[in-house]
Design an enzyme around this catalytic site. Sequence first.
Site, PDB file in Angstrom:
ATOM      1  N   ARG A  39       0.955  -1.322  -0.087  1.00  0.00           N
ATOM      2  CA  ARG A  39       0.118  -0.029  -0.072  1.00  0.00           C
ATOM      3  C   ARG A  39       0.800   1.274   0.045  1.00  0.00           C
ATOM      4  NH1 ARG A  39      -2.898  -0.389   4.885  1.00  0.00           N
ATOM      5  NH2 ARG A  39      -3.444   1.810   4.356  1.00  0.00           N
ATOM      6  N   ASN A  40       2.089   1.275   0.289  1.00  0.00           N
ATOM      7  CA  ASN A  40       2.945   2.320   0.413  1.00  0.00           C
ATOM      8  C   ASN A  40       3.310   2.924  -1.220  1.00  0.00           C
ATOM      9  OD1 ASN A  40       5.512   4.064   0.540  1.00  0.00           O
ATOM     10  ND2 ASN A  40       5.313   3.348   2.565  1.00  0.00           N
ATOM     11  N   HIS A  41       3.250   4.307  -1.394  1.00  0.00           N
ATOM     12  CA  HIS A  41       3.330   4.787  -2.544  1.00  0.00           C
ATOM     13  C   HIS A  41       4.610   4.914  -2.860  1.00  0.00           C
ATOM     14  CE1 HIS A  41      -0.616   6.853  -1.409  1.00  0.00           C
ATOM     15  NE2 HIS A  41      -0.876   5.713  -1.855  1.00  0.00           N
TER      16      HIS A  41
END
Length: 175
Positions: A39-41
């Site tokens: 989920r980290n961008h």
Amino acid sequence: MIEITSMKPVIRKDVRVLILGSMPGVESLKRQQYYGNPRNHFWLILGELFNQELHQLNYTEKITFLHKHKIGVWDVIASCERMGSLDSAIKNEKMNDLASLVVKYPSLQWIGLNGTKAYQSFRKYLKQHHFSILYEKLPSSSPVPGRNVKNFKEKVVEWEKILNYLDTNGGIYNE
């Protein structure tokens, strides 16, 4: 609270840009991968900047990409106590030896600080260890909502500044 320790830096002798986070989250530490939470961008942002689908690569391929583009990653904090992954839960932080790293890698031109906690911890470290390097706070690549959180496109626009340090002409450095 449990004590956690950061990972080793991902860096090569020809590094030009270093991205420093605060402390990896639970998922990243479990996987032993920087920005290992899907989920980290982080990988999505770099993918946008370099027009590549980085988030679909395996971790080894992602690290090869970083090396190719002379980007390193590490953390400001070496160890701390924290429950969960939130920066706001960090207590009793001990810093990595960033001054030695800057000396060891003279090609390093700029440090991008991934989020407010990384920036605040870095500034605190600089008060005790004097060295000179250009640095700037970047919006956090974390997907967790918080105060003053930017949307993905706004993050990409601010992260574009790393491109200025990858080549003396302001473009992407290619070997």
